[in-house]
Write a protein that holds these residues in place. Sequence first.
Motif, PDB file in Angstrom:
ATOM      1  N   LYS A   1       8.235  -5.039  15.141  1.00 48.36           N
ATOM      2  CA  LYS A   1       8.562  -3.712  14.591  1.00 48.36           C
ATOM      3  C   LYS A   1       9.368  -2.903  15.615  1.00 48.36           C
ATOM      4  O   LYS A   1      10.304  -2.188  15.265  1.00 48.36           O
ATOM      5  CB  LYS A   1       7.287  -2.961  14.185  1.00 48.36           C
TER       6      LYS A   1
ATOM      7  N   LEU B   1      12.809 -11.846   1.700  1.00 46.17           N
ATOM      8  CA  LEU B   1      13.458 -11.432   2.951  1.00 46.17           C
ATOM      9  C   LEU B   1      13.588 -12.582   3.943  1.00 46.17           C
ATOM     10  O   LEU B   1      14.390 -12.519   4.866  1.00 46.17           O
ATOM     11  CB  LEU B   1      12.673 -10.289   3.604  1.00 46.17           C
TER      12      LEU B   1
ATOM     13  N   VAL C   1       0.839  -1.209   0.000  1.00 41.61           N
ATOM     14  CA  VAL C   1       0.000   0.000   0.000  1.00 41.61           C
ATOM     15  C   VAL C   1       0.876   1.262   0.000  1.00 41.61           C
ATOM     16  O   VAL C   1       0.647   2.197  -0.761  1.00 41.61           O
ATOM     17  CB  VAL C   1      -0.910   0.015   1.261  1.00 41.61           C
ATOM     18  N   LEU C   2       1.899   1.258   0.837  1.00 43.99           N
ATOM     19  CA  LEU C   2       2.786   2.426   0.881  1.00 43.99           C
ATOM     20  C   LEU C   2       3.536   2.580  -0.445  1.00 43.99           C
ATOM     21  O   LEU C   2       3.748   3.695  -0.919  1.00 43.99           O
ATOM     22  CB  LEU C   2       3.781   2.275   2.037  1.00 43.99           C
TER      23      LEU C   2
ATOM     24  N   ARG D   1      -4.771  -6.121   0.065  1.00 39.21           N
ATOM     25  CA  ARG D   1      -3.771  -5.100   0.332  1.00 39.21           C
ATOM     26  C   ARG D   1      -4.273  -3.760  -0.173  1.00 39.21           C
ATOM     27  O   ARG D   1      -4.155  -3.445  -1.350  1.00 39.21           O
ATOM     28  CB  ARG D   1      -2.515  -5.459  -0.450  1.00 39.21           C
TER      29      ARG D   1
ATOM     30  N   SER E   1       3.025  -7.397   7.444  1.00 34.88           N
ATOM     31  CA  SER E   1       2.383  -6.227   8.042  1.00 34.88           C
ATOM     32  C   SER E   1       0.996  -6.517   8.614  1.00 34.88           C
ATOM     33  O   SER E   1       0.412  -5.655   9.251  1.00 34.88           O
ATOM     34  CB  SER E   1       2.282  -5.104   7.009  1.00 34.88           C
TER      35      SER E   1
ATOM     36  N   LEU F   1      -2.919   3.580   7.245  1.00 33.59           N
ATOM     37  CA  LEU F   1      -2.696   4.209   5.937  1.00 33.59           C
ATOM     38  C   LEU F   1      -3.951   4.181   5.077  1.00 33.59           C
ATOM     39  O   LEU F   1      -4.674   3.178   5.027  1.00 33.59           O
ATOM     40  CB  LEU F   1      -1.550   3.508   5.207  1.00 33.59           C
TER      41      LEU F   1
ATOM     42  N   PRO G   1       0.744   5.967  10.824  1.00 33.99           N
ATOM     43  CA  PRO G   1      -0.544   5.551  11.378  1.00 33.99           C
ATOM     44  C   PRO G   1      -1.255   4.645  10.358  1.00 33.99           C
ATOM     45  O   PRO G   1      -0.647   4.263   9.342  1.00 33.99           O
ATOM     46  CB  PRO G   1      -1.274   6.885  11.491  1.00 33.99           C
TER      47      PRO G   1
ATOM     48  N   ASN H   1       6.599 -12.172  -4.290  1.00 35.20           N
ATOM     49  CA  ASN H   1       5.409 -12.889  -4.750  1.00 35.20           C
ATOM     50  C   ASN H   1       4.872 -12.447  -6.099  1.00 35.20           C
ATOM     51  O   ASN H   1       4.394 -13.243  -6.870  1.00 35.20           O
ATOM     52  CB  ASN H   1       4.290 -12.741  -3.713  1.00 35.20           C
TER      53      ASN H   1
ATOM     54  N   ALA I   1      10.588  -0.730   3.809  1.00 36.26           N
ATOM     55  CA  ALA I   1       9.157  -0.758   4.152  1.00 36.26           C
ATOM     56  C   ALA I   1       8.599  -2.169   4.168  1.00 36.26           C
ATOM     57  O   ALA I   1       7.544  -2.417   4.751  1.00 36.26           O
ATOM     58  CB  ALA I   1       8.361   0.088   3.158  1.00 36.26           C
TER      59      ALA I   1
ATOM     60  N   TYR J   1       3.201  -8.512  15.884  1.00 37.75           N
ATOM     61  CA  TYR J   1       3.561  -7.516  14.864  1.00 37.75           C
ATOM     62  C   TYR J   1       4.250  -6.311  15.499  1.00 37.75           C
ATOM     63  O   TYR J   1       5.354  -5.920  15.115  1.00 37.75           O
ATOM     64  CB  TYR J   1       2.284  -7.091  14.113  1.00 37.75           C
TER      65      TYR J   1
HETATM   66  N1  LIG Z   1      -0.816  -0.274   5.912  1.00 41.37           N
HETATM   67  C1  LIG Z   1      -0.863   0.398   7.050  1.00 41.37           C
HETATM   68  O1  LIG Z   1      -1.960   0.826   7.490  1.00 41.37           O
HETATM   69  C2  LIG Z   1       0.394   0.700   7.819  1.00 41.37           C
HETATM   70  C3  LIG Z   1       0.286   1.439   8.999  1.00 41.37           C
HETATM   71  C4  LIG Z   1       1.434   1.773   9.712  1.00 41.37           C
HETATM   72  C5  LIG Z   1       2.671   1.360   9.245  1.00 41.37           C
HETATM   73  N2  LIG Z   1       2.774   0.628   8.122  1.00 41.37           N
HETATM   74  C6  LIG Z   1       4.116   0.199   7.707  1.00 41.37           C
HETATM   75  O2  LIG Z   1       4.323   0.573   6.355  1.00 41.37           O
HETATM   76  C7  LIG Z   1       5.155  -0.374   5.709  1.00 41.37           C
HETATM   77  C8  LIG Z   1       4.505  -0.813   4.422  1.00 41.37           C
HETATM   78  O3  LIG Z   1       3.250  -1.362   4.752  1.00 41.37           O
HETATM   79  P1  LIG Z   1       2.189  -1.736   3.629  1.00 41.37           P
HETATM   80  O4  LIG Z   1       0.841  -1.529   4.228  1.00 41.37           O
HETATM   81  O5  LIG Z   1       2.558  -1.078   2.349  1.00 41.37           O
HETATM   82  O6  LIG Z   1       2.430  -3.312   3.544  1.00 41.37           O
HETATM   83  P2  LIG Z   1       1.737  -4.347   2.575  1.00 41.37           P
HETATM   84  O7  LIG Z   1       0.731  -3.696   1.713  1.00 41.37           O
HETATM   85  O8  LIG Z   1       1.338  -5.516   3.411  1.00 41.37           O
HETATM   86  O9  LIG Z   1       2.984  -4.785   1.671  1.00 41.37           O
HETATM   87  C9  LIG Z   1       4.047  -5.461   2.254  1.00 41.37           C
HETATM   88  C10 LIG Z   1       5.243  -5.421   1.331  1.00 41.37           C
HETATM   89  O10 LIG Z   1       6.282  -6.179   1.968  1.00 41.37           O
HETATM   90  C11 LIG Z   1       6.707  -7.180   1.086  1.00 41.37           C
HETATM   91  N3  LIG Z   1       7.086  -8.419   1.756  1.00 41.37           N
HETATM   92  C12 LIG Z   1       6.409  -9.097   2.707  1.00 41.37           C
HETATM   93  N4  LIG Z   1       7.069 -10.237   3.007  1.00 41.37           N
HETATM   94  C13 LIG Z   1       8.188 -10.249   2.220  1.00 41.37           C
HETATM   95  C14 LIG Z   1       9.266 -11.147   2.046  1.00 41.37           C
HETATM   96  N5  LIG Z   1       9.358 -12.280   2.739  1.00 41.37           N
HETATM   97  N6  LIG Z   1      10.224 -10.839   1.138  1.00 41.37           N
HETATM   98  C15 LIG Z   1      10.140  -9.703   0.422  1.00 41.37           C
HETATM   99  N7  LIG Z   1       9.159  -8.812   0.532  1.00 41.37           N
HETATM  100  C16 LIG Z   1       8.195  -9.088   1.424  1.00 41.37           C
HETATM  101  C17 LIG Z   1       5.527  -7.464   0.190  1.00 41.37           C
HETATM  102  O11 LIG Z   1       5.990  -8.088  -0.996  1.00 41.37           O
HETATM  103  P3  LIG Z   1       5.007  -8.919  -1.975  1.00 41.37           P
HETATM  104  O12 LIG Z   1       4.304  -7.882  -2.761  1.00 41.37           O
HETATM  105  O13 LIG Z   1       5.887  -9.771  -2.779  1.00 41.37           O
HETATM  106  O14 LIG Z   1       4.111  -9.733  -1.094  1.00 41.37           O
HETATM  107  C18 LIG Z   1       4.964  -6.060  -0.016  1.00 41.37           C
HETATM  108  O15 LIG Z   1       5.666  -5.406  -1.036  1.00 41.37           O
HETATM  109  C19 LIG Z   1       5.386  -1.508   6.705  1.00 41.37           C
HETATM  110  O16 LIG Z   1       6.671  -1.382   7.256  1.00 41.37           O
HETATM  111  C20 LIG Z   1       4.310  -1.307   7.765  1.00 41.37           C
HETATM  112  O17 LIG Z   1       4.755  -1.724   9.051  1.00 41.37           O
HETATM  113  C21 LIG Z   1       1.671   0.285   7.381  1.00 41.37           C
END
Ligand SMILES: NC(=O)c1ccc[n+]([C@@H]2O[C@H](COP(=O)([O-])OP(=O)(O)OC[C@H]3O[C@@H](n4cnc5c(N)ncnc54)[C@H](OP(=O)(O)O)[C@@H]3O)[C@@H](O)[C@H]2O)c1
Length: 291
Positions: free
Chosen positions: A133, A42, A7-8, A162, A67, A153, A151, A27, A63, A129
């Motif tokens: 973190k 990872l 998402v980010l 996602r 998650s 997102l 926060p 993936n 990032a 989780y």
């Molecule tokens: N979404 C929120 O509301 C929110 C809120 C606060 C903080 N955050 C932080 O923002 C960051 C990004 O979050 P997001 O919501 O964008 O996450 P997301 O949509 O769940 O995407 C996760 C990303 O991490 C990658 N990933 C997961 N496991 C992996 C592995 N084993 N090897 C390589 N890549 C891997 C995924 O790759 P694939 O595409 O290949 O699966 C994807 O690109 C995170 O650090 C999270 O803690 C998010």
Amino acid sequence: MTGMGGVLGLGVAAQPPQAIHVVAGQNRPPAWPVTPAVRVNLAARGELARIMGELRPGVVIHAACVSRAADCEQQPEHAHKVNIEAVEELLASAVFADSFVVYVSTEQVFDGYAERYFEDSPVSPRTVYGSTKAAAERRVLEFGGAVVRLPLLLGGSAGPGRMGADTAVVQAVRSGRAMSLFTDEIRTPVHVDFVAPMLEKIAREGHTGIFHLAGSQAVSRYELGQRACEVAGVEPNFEASLAAEFDGPPRSLRLELDCERAIKELVWEPPDLRQSLSRTFATPFEAVAND
Ligand SMILES: NC(=O)c1ccc[n+]([C@@H]2O[C@H](COP(=O)([O-])OP(=O)(O)OC[C@H]3O[C@@H](n4cnc5c(N)ncnc54)[C@H](OP(=O)(O)O)[C@@H]3O)[C@@H](O)[C@H]2O)c1
């Protein structure tokens, strides 16, 4: 940047093309044609270090992580591997590559009992989780990098399961899926488009330590759903429920991030909810996701 498929990553991809290598997840094929992309798992020890050695990036914005809180609870060992051990590997290789590290973290490092959380508030995670973190944050800070806590997102869809919290509600309502939203879980959500340039700024200017980048308004999940439907032009159709009565992993009820340091040092202007929601629903998210 790692985690571009998330998402980010959508917010970062929406920025003008940058001279960055995208270290994507393993993936799905990386959807972003503007930058060279590399696949990495990872969870496979040594892969990230090898790629770091090849690319020798000036900066890494990390990032990628497991998650979803539920996934971390179900597979704590995997969460540990991806969310902590991969960060250790990243930091060790960043020493050799001479890379600056910006680590993307979360409000979930806090327990939700305080009125407001500051950059120097002690962490108090309640979930696997949040614990992973918080552990990764500590390592990044010892290394001398930057930690950016985000926060809930908002934003479009980066694939099934996602999507920004606002898109998820509106999609569920549009498809007629039964849903209930918590009235007692308070967040300060922000759209990824506002966060992305700040990450770039922190990276470019080499800021270290902890930053909070949140929206200016605290709302419940229920209220967020109502406002999202209003801006998207759909009739809200969901039940109200209480996070305090949720039968699952513990939920932090009130997570308000104070952004004072980012406001002063990065000139961060916390967007209000309407500004964030307008971003999502002014752009047809299906088009962005399939780009
Ligand atoms: N979404 C929120 O509301 C929110 C809120 C606060 C903080 N955050 C932080 O923002 C960051 C990004 O979050 P997001 O919501 O964008 O996450 P997301 O949509 O769940 O995407 C996760 C990303 O991490 C990658 N990933 C997961 N496991 C992996 C592995 N084993 N090897 C390589 N890549 C891997 C995924 O790759 P694939 O595409 O290949 O699966 C994807 O690109 C995170 O650090 C999270 O803690 C998010």
